[in-house]
Design a protein around this motif. Structure first.
Motif, PDB file in Angstrom:
ATOM      1  N   MET A  80      -3.824   8.698   6.393  1.00  0.00           N
ATOM      2  CA  MET A  80      -3.882   7.986   5.115  1.00  0.00           C
ATOM      3  C   MET A  80      -2.527   7.422   4.710  1.00  0.00           C
ATOM      4  SD  MET A  80      -4.960   9.559   1.382  1.00  0.00           S
ATOM      5  CE  MET A  80      -3.813  10.912   1.599  1.00  0.00           C
ATOM      6  N   GLU A  81      -1.462   8.173   4.946  1.00  0.00           N
ATOM      7  CA  GLU A  81      -0.135   7.740   4.526  1.00  0.00           C
ATOM      8  C   GLU A  81       0.341   6.495   5.267  1.00  0.00           C
ATOM      9  OE1 GLU A  81      -0.841  11.905   3.525  1.00  0.00           O
ATOM     10  OE2 GLU A  81      -0.997  10.777   5.417  1.00  0.00           O
ATOM     11  N   GLU A  82      -0.326   6.142   6.367  1.00  0.00           N
ATOM     12  CA  GLU A  82       0.049   4.962   7.141  1.00  0.00           C
ATOM     13  C   GLU A  82      -0.958   3.816   6.968  1.00  0.00           C
ATOM     14  OE1 GLU A  82       0.938   5.940  11.202  1.00  0.00           O
ATOM     15  OE2 GLU A  82       2.022   7.753  10.635  1.00  0.00           O
ATOM     16  N   ALA A  83      -1.543   3.745   5.772  1.00  0.00           N
ATOM     17  CA  ALA A  83      -2.507   2.680   5.497  1.00  0.00           C
ATOM     18  C   ALA A  83      -1.877   1.299   5.675  1.00  0.00           C
ATOM     19  CB  ALA A  83      -3.072   2.823   4.082  1.00  0.00           C
ATOM     20  N   ALA A  84      -0.597   1.177   5.344  1.00  0.00           N
ATOM     21  CA  ALA A  84       0.071  -0.117   5.517  1.00  0.00           C
ATOM     22  C   ALA A  84       0.069  -0.540   6.979  1.00  0.00           C
ATOM     23  CB  ALA A  84       1.506  -0.046   4.984  1.00  0.00           C
ATOM     24  N   GLY A  85       0.293   0.415   7.886  1.00  0.00           N
ATOM     25  CA  GLY A  85       0.247   0.105   9.305  1.00  0.00           C
ATOM     26  C   GLY A  85      -1.145  -0.287   9.757  1.00  0.00           C
ATOM     27  N   ALA A  86      -2.174   0.352   9.189  1.00  0.00           N
ATOM     28  CA  ALA A  86      -3.555  -0.004   9.522  1.00  0.00           C
ATOM     29  C   ALA A  86      -3.848  -1.444   9.114  1.00  0.00           C
ATOM     30  CB  ALA A  86      -4.517   0.960   8.835  1.00  0.00           C
ATOM     31  N   HIS A  87      -3.382  -1.845   7.932  1.00  0.00           N
ATOM     32  CA  HIS A  87      -3.605  -3.214   7.474  1.00  0.00           C
ATOM     33  C   HIS A  87      -2.826  -4.211   8.318  1.00  0.00           C
ATOM     34  CE1 HIS A  87      -5.679  -3.144   3.332  1.00  0.00           C
ATOM     35  NE2 HIS A  87      -5.987  -2.022   3.974  1.00  0.00           N
ATOM     36  N   ALA A  88      -1.609  -3.850   8.690  1.00  0.00           N
ATOM     37  CA  ALA A  88      -0.817  -4.757   9.523  1.00  0.00           C
ATOM     38  C   ALA A  88      -1.505  -4.993  10.861  1.00  0.00           C
ATOM     39  CB  ALA A  88       0.584  -4.177   9.732  1.00  0.00           C
ATOM     40  N   LEU A  89      -2.068  -3.943  11.454  1.00  0.00           N
ATOM     41  CA  LEU A  89      -2.788  -4.084  12.714  1.00  0.00           C
ATOM     42  C   LEU A  89      -4.017  -4.956  12.542  1.00  0.00           C
ATOM     43  CD1 LEU A  89      -3.353  -3.359  15.682  1.00  0.00           C
ATOM     44  CD2 LEU A  89      -4.462  -1.255  14.860  1.00  0.00           C
ATOM     45  N   MET A  90      -4.774  -4.735  11.459  1.00  0.00           N
ATOM     46  CA  MET A  90      -5.977  -5.532  11.229  1.00  0.00           C
ATOM     47  C   MET A  90      -5.634  -7.008  11.093  1.00  0.00           C
ATOM     48  SD  MET A  90      -8.871  -5.100   8.242  1.00  0.00           S
ATOM     49  CE  MET A  90      -7.672  -5.178   6.916  1.00  0.00           C
ATOM     50  N   GLU A  91      -4.572  -7.314  10.359  1.00  0.00           N
ATOM     51  CA  GLU A  91      -4.232  -8.710  10.139  1.00  0.00           C
ATOM     52  C   GLU A  91      -3.573  -9.343  11.363  1.00  0.00           C
ATOM     53  OE1 GLU A  91      -2.068  -8.516   6.365  1.00  0.00           O
ATOM     54  OE2 GLU A  91      -3.930  -9.127   5.389  1.00  0.00           O
ATOM     55  N   GLU A  92      -2.951  -8.524  12.206  1.00  0.00           N
ATOM     56  CA  GLU A  92      -2.380  -9.046  13.452  1.00  0.00           C
ATOM     57  C   GLU A  92      -3.485  -9.492  14.401  1.00  0.00           C
ATOM     58  OE1 GLU A  92      -1.262  -8.892  17.561  1.00  0.00           O
ATOM     59  OE2 GLU A  92      -2.214  -7.159  16.624  1.00  0.00           O
ATOM     60  N   GLY A  93      -4.630  -8.798  14.373  1.00  0.00           N
ATOM     61  CA  GLY A  93      -5.823  -9.299  15.035  1.00  0.00           C
ATOM     62  C   GLY A  93      -6.030  -8.921  16.484  1.00  0.00           C
ATOM     63  N   SER A  94      -5.269  -7.989  17.017  1.00  0.00           N
ATOM     64  CA  SER A  94      -5.436  -7.631  18.428  1.00  0.00           C
ATOM     65  C   SER A  94      -6.478  -6.540  18.644  1.00  0.00           C
ATOM     66  CB  SER A  94      -4.100  -7.159  19.014  1.00  0.00           C
ATOM     67  OG  SER A  94      -3.655  -5.980  18.355  1.00  0.00           O
ATOM     68  N   HIS A  95      -6.991  -5.958  17.564  1.00  0.00           N
ATOM     69  CA  HIS A  95      -7.896  -4.814  17.693  1.00  0.00           C
ATOM     70  C   HIS A  95      -9.293  -5.261  18.122  1.00  0.00           C
ATOM     71  CE1 HIS A  95      -8.639  -6.430  13.706  1.00  0.00           C
ATOM     72  NE2 HIS A  95      -9.774  -5.756  13.653  1.00  0.00           N
ATOM     73  N   ILE A  96     -10.015  -4.312  18.702  1.00  0.00           N
ATOM     74  CA  ILE A  96     -11.421  -4.497  19.065  1.00  0.00           C
ATOM     75  C   ILE A  96     -12.212  -3.413  18.362  1.00  0.00           C
ATOM     76  CG2 ILE A  96     -13.118  -4.439  20.936  1.00  0.00           C
ATOM     77  CD1 ILE A  96     -10.893  -5.488  22.794  1.00  0.00           C
ATOM     78  N   GLY A  97     -13.089  -3.795  17.440  1.00  0.00           N
ATOM     79  CA  GLY A  97     -13.858  -2.820  16.688  1.00  0.00           C
ATOM     80  C   GLY A  97     -13.170  -2.433  15.388  1.00  0.00           C
ATOM     81  N   LYS A  98     -13.354  -1.190  14.979  1.00  0.00           N
ATOM     82  CA  LYS A  98     -12.958  -0.734  13.653  1.00  0.00           C
ATOM     83  C   LYS A  98     -11.617  -0.002  13.661  1.00  0.00           C
ATOM     84  CE  LYS A  98     -15.367  -0.285  10.391  1.00  0.00           C
ATOM     85  NZ  LYS A  98     -15.657  -0.995   9.128  1.00  0.00           N
ATOM     86  N   ILE A  99     -10.968  -0.036  12.514  1.00  0.00           N
ATOM     87  CA  ILE A  99      -9.769   0.745  12.225  1.00  0.00           C
ATOM     88  C   ILE A  99     -10.131   1.737  11.125  1.00  0.00           C
ATOM     89  CG2 ILE A  99      -7.378   0.656  11.416  1.00  0.00           C
ATOM     90  CD1 ILE A  99      -7.331  -2.266  12.497  1.00  0.00           C
ATOM     91  N   VAL A 100      -9.687   2.981  11.279  1.00  0.00           N
ATOM     92  CA  VAL A 100     -10.130   4.063  10.404  1.00  0.00           C
ATOM     93  C   VAL A 100      -8.919   4.810   9.849  1.00  0.00           C
ATOM     94  CG1 VAL A 100     -11.570   6.144  10.253  1.00  0.00           C
ATOM     95  CG2 VAL A 100     -12.203   4.300  11.822  1.00  0.00           C
ATOM     96  N   LEU A 101      -9.048   5.273   8.600  1.00  0.00           N
ATOM     97  CA  LEU A 101      -8.039   6.145   8.001  1.00  0.00           C
ATOM     98  C   LEU A 101      -8.555   7.583   7.962  1.00  0.00           C
ATOM     99  CD1 LEU A 101      -6.872   4.090   4.871  1.00  0.00           C
ATOM    100  CD2 LEU A 101      -5.761   4.246   7.111  1.00  0.00           C
ATOM    101  N   LEU A 119       0.856  -1.186   0.000  1.00  0.00           N
ATOM    102  CA  LEU A 119       0.000   0.000   0.000  1.00  0.00           C
ATOM    103  C   LEU A 119       0.894   1.238   0.000  1.00  0.00           C
ATOM    104  CD1 LEU A 119      -2.675  -1.068   2.636  1.00  0.00           C
ATOM    105  CD2 LEU A 119      -2.959  -1.002   0.163  1.00  0.00           C
ATOM    106  N   VAL A 120       0.792   2.062  -1.047  1.00  0.00           N
ATOM    107  CA  VAL A 120       1.701   3.196  -1.192  1.00  0.00           C
ATOM    108  C   VAL A 120       0.911   4.474  -1.478  1.00  0.00           C
ATOM    109  CG1 VAL A 120       3.635   1.781  -1.952  1.00  0.00           C
ATOM    110  CG2 VAL A 120       2.034   2.670  -3.643  1.00  0.00           C
ATOM    111  N   PRO A 121       1.305   5.614  -0.873  1.00  0.00           N
ATOM    112  CA  PRO A 121       0.686   6.891  -1.209  1.00  0.00           C
ATOM    113  C   PRO A 121       0.945   7.256  -2.666  1.00  0.00           C
ATOM    114  CG  PRO A 121       1.930   7.040   0.847  1.00  0.00           C
ATOM    115  CD  PRO A 121       2.312   5.740   0.203  1.00  0.00           C
ATOM    116  N   ALA A 122      -0.048   7.884  -3.297  1.00  0.00           N
ATOM    117  CA  ALA A 122       0.074   8.244  -4.705  1.00  0.00           C
ATOM    118  C   ALA A 122      -0.818   9.458  -4.978  1.00  0.00           C
ATOM    119  CB  ALA A 122      -0.336   7.067  -5.582  1.00  0.00           C
TER     120      ALA A 122
END
Length: 332
Positions: free
Chosen positions: A303-324, A19-22
């Motif tokens: 927005m520029e840290e979308a890759a970090g948001a995806h990494a957190l989602m796939e790691e699975g420790s979150h409760i609820g939603k992740i937002v950009l 995921l890259v800013p463009a």
């Protein structure tokens, strides 16, 4: 002069790092569409599937990820009469949410609920469209019935727990840690089951069985779900994190007159999703405006840290939603 916007592209199929800013041209709404200056965009598991190359956007949709957003309408296409520039809306998207501007059918927009901010509103469309259409329209959950929600601490799960309770159902949920189980119970589940320590089938059987099960796991959960269902129970499948295949003995299903159904939201027609939107406006938006139901947000990323948001989602420790935070506005 061409107007550009900032966005997040999928450079190639792969992990979060692709995921890259463009920058891209600002899209133009066509007939029946509106354009939103995006304030916030929700992050969902289908975005990660698309990023990995396993979930192509439907024909004609943007190749940018992002299935939901909130912001203000800044342009309307021909034929749109019930929305106007400046309206605060949240919207279900066929794609393109990870951008400062996004276009979508006007019929897939809903007003930001009174008293709710843009960040919370951006969490509503994907999860509420999914839960409402599957648990209530397909699964037919009614007051007094028992719902089992797998993945109760996810965005889908936290939504399903609250909506089911608000509609008078009893709710059980599964989750993988004590913290997540406690969160499910705070949201209204009468019993949260740590699937690492307990057998959800035994718990539900002791409670008389589930009338509806909302499952995103699949795999070996499928026969176990059927075992946990009550007479006339309905299994509603919305994803297959554990795989789409299972060995199932269908004889007990026939004896208990059970139903297996399910759906995916993104490929459905514009009209089908518009009908779900109208039903949400009538039955669910009053609950949101009354504060009876509310999105649960775990963390917001720029927005520029979308890759970090995806990494957190796939790691699975979150409760609820992740937002950009998309920081609506032109790049040039």
């Amino acid at each position: 002069m061409t107007q550009l916007m900032r966005c997040v592209e999928i450079a190639r199929p792969g992990g979060p790092e692709v995921l890259v800013p463009a920058s891209r041209e600002v899209p133009v709404p066509e007939a029946g569409e509106v354009r939103i200056a995006v304030a916030f965009a929700g992050v969902n598991r289908p975005d990660a599937l698309q990023r990995a190359g396993a979930y192509d956007p439907p024909p004609g949709a943007s190749d940018l990820p992002g299935l939901e957003c909130a912001g203000r309408i800044d342009a309307v296409g021909p034929g749109v009469t019930d929305l106007a520039v400046g309206d605060a809306v949240c919207a279900l998207l066929p794609g393109g949410g990870y951008a400062q501007y996004a276009v979508m059918p006007a019929a897939h927009c809903l007003p930001v609920p009174q008293g709710m901010g843009m960040k919370d509103a951006a969490c509503l469309p994907e999860t509420f469209f999914t839960v409402w259409s599957n648990v209530f329209q397909r699964g037919g959950l009614a007051a007094g019935e028992v719902l089992l929600v797998h993945g109760g601490s996810s965005g889908i799960g936290t939504t399903a727990i609250q909506l089911a309770r608000a509609m008078g159902a009893r709710v059980f949920a599964t989750a993988g840690t004590a913290e997540k189980c406690a969160a499910c119970e705070r949201l209204g589940a009468e019993r949260a089951i740590n699937y690492r320590e307990e057998d959800f089938v035994a718990v539900l059987k002791a409670a008389g069985g589930a009338d509806v099960i909302l499952d995103m796991v699949g795999g070996d959960y499928i026969p176990r779900n059927l075992e946990a269902l009550a007479m006339e129970g309905r299994l509603v499948q919305i994803a297959f994190l554990g795989g789409p295949k299972a060995s199932v003995d269908f004889a007990p299903m026939m004896m208990k007159r059970q139903t297996i159904t399910g759906s995916t939201l993104r490929p459905q027609s514009v009209l089908a999703k518009a009908r779900i939107a109208e039903s949400l406006r009538s039955h669910v938006w009053p609950l949101l405006e009354a504060g009876s139901v509310a999105p649960v947000i775990h963390r917001t990323f720029p927005m520029e840290e979308a890759a970090g948001a995806h990494a957190l989602m796939e790691e699975g420790s979150h409760i609820g939603k992740i937002v950009l935070d998309m920081g609506a506005g032109p790049a040039a």
